[in-house]
Design an enzyme around this catalytic site. Sequence first.
Site, PDB file in Angstrom:
ATOM      1  N   HIS A 138       1.000 -14.481  24.136  1.00  0.00           N
ATOM      2  CA  HIS A 138       1.617 -15.807  23.868  1.00  0.00           C
ATOM      3  C   HIS A 138       0.752 -17.132  23.728  1.00  0.00           C
ATOM      4  CE1 HIS A 138       5.735 -13.898  24.482  1.00  0.00           C
ATOM      5  NE2 HIS A 138       5.472 -13.438  23.730  1.00  0.00           N
ATOM      6  N   ARG A 157      12.247  -9.300  -1.054  1.00  0.00           N
ATOM      7  CA  ARG A 157      12.664  -8.266  -0.582  1.00  0.00           C
ATOM      8  C   ARG A 157      13.549  -9.279  -0.582  1.00  0.00           C
ATOM      9  NH1 ARG A 157       6.985  -9.085   1.994  1.00  0.00           N
ATOM     10  NH2 ARG A 157       6.679  -6.821   2.184  1.00  0.00           N
ATOM     11  N   GLU A 192       4.316   3.592  -3.003  1.00  0.00           N
ATOM     12  CA  GLU A 192       3.831   3.453  -1.853  1.00  0.00           C
ATOM     13  C   GLU A 192       3.990   5.085  -0.925  1.00  0.00           C
ATOM     14  OE1 GLU A 192       7.931   1.567  -1.434  1.00  0.00           O
ATOM     15  OE2 GLU A 192       7.103   0.342   0.052  1.00  0.00           O
ATOM     16  N   ASP A 202       2.608   0.537   3.125  1.00  0.00           N
ATOM     17  CA  ASP A 202       3.003   2.076   3.176  1.00  0.00           C
ATOM     18  C   ASP A 202       2.325   2.908   2.774  1.00  0.00           C
ATOM     19  OD1 ASP A 202       5.533   1.975   4.649  1.00  0.00           O
ATOM     20  OD2 ASP A 202       7.025   0.393   2.672  1.00  0.00           O
ATOM     21  N   CYS A 239       1.824  -5.510  -4.193  1.00  0.00           N
ATOM     22  CA  CYS A 239       2.892  -5.827  -3.646  1.00  0.00           C
ATOM     23  C   CYS A 239       2.530  -6.209  -1.486  1.00  0.00           C
ATOM     24  CB  CYS A 239       4.135  -6.202  -3.778  1.00  0.00           C
ATOM     25  SG  CYS A 239       5.068  -5.247  -3.488  1.00  0.00           S
TER      26      CYS A 239
HETATM   27  C1  PEP Z   1       4.280  -2.108   0.940  1.00  0.00           C
HETATM   28  O1  PEP Z   1       5.176  -0.725   1.812  1.00  0.00           O
HETATM   29  O2  PEP Z   1       3.406  -2.395   0.555  1.00  0.00           O
HETATM   30  C2  PEP Z   1       5.598  -2.989   1.018  1.00  0.00           C
HETATM   31  C3  PEP Z   1       5.101  -3.949  -0.059  1.00  0.00           C
HETATM   32  O3  PEP Z   1       6.701  -3.631   1.088  1.00  0.00           O
HETATM   33  P1  PEP Z   1       7.293  -3.788   2.913  1.00  0.00           P
HETATM   34  O4  PEP Z   1       6.306  -4.034   3.417  1.00  0.00           O
HETATM   35  O5  PEP Z   1       7.986  -4.401   2.936  1.00  0.00           O
HETATM   36  O6  PEP Z   1       7.731  -1.899   2.753  1.00  0.00           O
HETATM   37 MG    MG Z   2       6.861  -0.330   1.692  1.00  0.00          MG
END
Ligand code: PEP
Ligand code: MG
Length: 848
Positions: free
Chosen positions: A469, A576, A709, A733, A780
Amino acid sequence: MVGLVIVSHSAALAAAVVELAGQMGGGEVRIEPAGGMADPPGAIGTDLGLVAAAIARAAGPDGVLVLMDLGSAVMTAEMAAEMAAAEGDVRIVLCEAPLVEGAVAAAARAGAGAPLDEVAEEARSALRMKAQQLGIEDDRDDRPGDAATIADAGAQEVRLPVRIALGLHARPAARVVETVGRFDARVTIADATTGRGPADARSLSALVTLGVRHGHTLVARAGGPQAGEALTALTALAEAGFGDELIEDGPSGDATAAGAPDATADEPPAPARPPPAPESGSRLRGIPAGPGIAIGPALRLRRPALDVAEAGEATGDPAAERARLDDARAAARLDVTAARDAIAARAGEAEAEIFDAHLVLLDDPLLLDPAYAAVAAGEAAARAWAAAVSAAAATYRALDDAYLRERAADVEDVGRRVLRALTGVADEAITPDWHGILVTADLAPSEAAALQPDRVEGLAIAHGGATSHAAILARALGIPAVAGLGDAVLAIADGTPLVLDGEAGVVEVDPPPEALVARERAREEAGRRARQARERAHEPARTRDGATIEVGANVGDAGEIPAAVALGADGVGLLRTEFLFLDRDRAPTESEQRAVYEEIVAALGGRPLIIRTLDAGADKPLRFLREPPEDNPFLGVRGIRLGLAHPEVLRTQLRAIAGVAARAGPRADVRVMFPMIATVAEYRAARAVLEDARAQLGAPPVPAGIMVEVPAVAVAAERFARVVDFFSIGTNDLTQYTMAADRGNDRLSELLAGPWPPVLRLVAQLVRGAKAHDRWVGVCGEMAGDPQSAVLFAGLGVDELSMAAPLVPAIKEVLRGVTLADAREVALRALDLDDPDAVRAAVSALWP
Ligand code: PEP
Ligand code: MG
């Protein structure tokens, strides 16, 4: 010989237990019944006078053990014990053991002449015998809070999946304690995956020390009037990730046992032979715990000594000692609350939650029960508390799991606060009138909260890791930190010049003057660039040869938009939308969603907005959508798969988005993006729902793209590019699926920390397919906000990068510093390298 008192609501039961236990105790042990009411005689209830009289009859020089059945029996026994203690010099222990088994075990032990504490311990472990006979023995050593030492919870049972990254650590466990505490029910929790437990669900420490990890299943059993309600609430809590993010996916030295020498330093027991001071010019390696470079003189953190003995000998008045302990806990509660508020203001609510767990610890039976028992047996409050904290911390330290071991520091921190109140030692300001690098064996969360970043340039911590922490708070406060440096760092003399690199996890000790100057210059340069980046944040990110890359923000809540715009975001590359859906009993309505999207569009003032449809799934379950549990949620029904399985949810969201487009007309640049697409058919199905909604509402065309992804999309990019309007690469992902590494598993962090050439190859392949049909490509995932990866993506032909808003100015500035031609050349070379280190070395050649 120790005497026993049996307190029960029923006179008949008390008498029967006395008879049974008497036979086991060989008839020599004084076992006194205190059952039912005196008036009318034999009525069901508990009677203070009868209990006090039974204690007086059982009392002898070796003390009395009181066992009771339930409810008011406990309170009556407590009051009678206090009265008896006030009247005479008798040691009394109230024991939470099960009445029948406890009495039998205690009688046997007392009959053998054991002292009071041992008799009590024997009673507490009485259930274990039965468990063993039934073949349900817990395979671990004694653990306070185990159900083996508490009354049977009851017959109702639910199974709770644990789908949070860090498992049942302090904060989620604190929420379990808090939830259970709202009901009149006795609840135990066992880990069905490991077979550990059951543990008392009211004990934070007992829960945490079960060592529950992500993916385990818990079995909660409850009894009592509100057992059903308690289990329903626990089920809802588990479904909501115990308040954590659902993933797809004796205090510091004093807490030695009572009677141990007074602790004075901030260190755990010193090593047998302290390591020599590191030589000038040497480098100590540790674990990166807070990014940034700090330069300055070393100063060893010294804590005021807390003298447990000085806190006073036992007054001989257990009631007064207990009151002192309770007063000190109340004072500590005020301290913790103040630290919580301070951190919430400086670093944010999420970090402040660390202190919520501390508040729960103050009431944790694992600490309180032994402390109260010791006080009732005549111990002074400070010593009783120090021993209880020491034992609890030792329980944590003995665990296999590194994350849980670090929670010992939280127990000790809370313990130390209470001891400070008991000993009257003031909380010394830990940041003296000095600027430099604080060197310490460890740092309690309360101390981290008190750090002043304008004085403490950096933190060099001998023990602990990146998940302590203290490290989390150091990061939140923007203080560069390195943990796990080993005891050698403690041998550094005060005033020694240090350079601490919080990203590399290195501390340089007394570097040569020219190295110090170079480091200082590099730091100044980094500071100058950061200032310049902020000043130019609103300008486009144009490379030196004139190519413009859009730099957008990832946003997870409507309230984040103004800050993103202020930081120079060219738009929102990823909204998101999960924030609209999680933690709710019903799906948000179309108009509710439309209102939020409209608010965002208005705040963006014409900048583009890419709305990702709900990306939930079995790994991020929704309360209002019941889905069967999955063995591999990351490979399960998530993202668009869930949307297509529940078309009403997808339709409502797409109608809300089309509605915004219809109302705002050309003033808004709204686009839709579908998550977790793996096949062209999925895209077509989702797109058809959008087109239906648009037709019904008379909305203008809404560009519809997909997240990249799943590697399948990159591999077959050209096929997808024929039908989709744009792509946005989710590297989080995409990396986990390419490298076969669960993104929530810290043990695989190396496989997840790009830029991995295979992932870059997929990006290159995707861009090639997309450009064959003139499709726009964004990134992203988190990698978009990494300066070196950002340059590589630009070089591979990506049009847009979207990231956490605070990173926008720096990424724009990095792109301004390179030519697209150079970026292209280095990106192509990177595809043929072996690992991220080699890639980073190649890219860093582009920096001045
Ligand atoms: C990703 O998978 O890179 C992404 C931006 O989506 P999340 O992180 O919301 O799964
Ligand atoms: Mg994702």
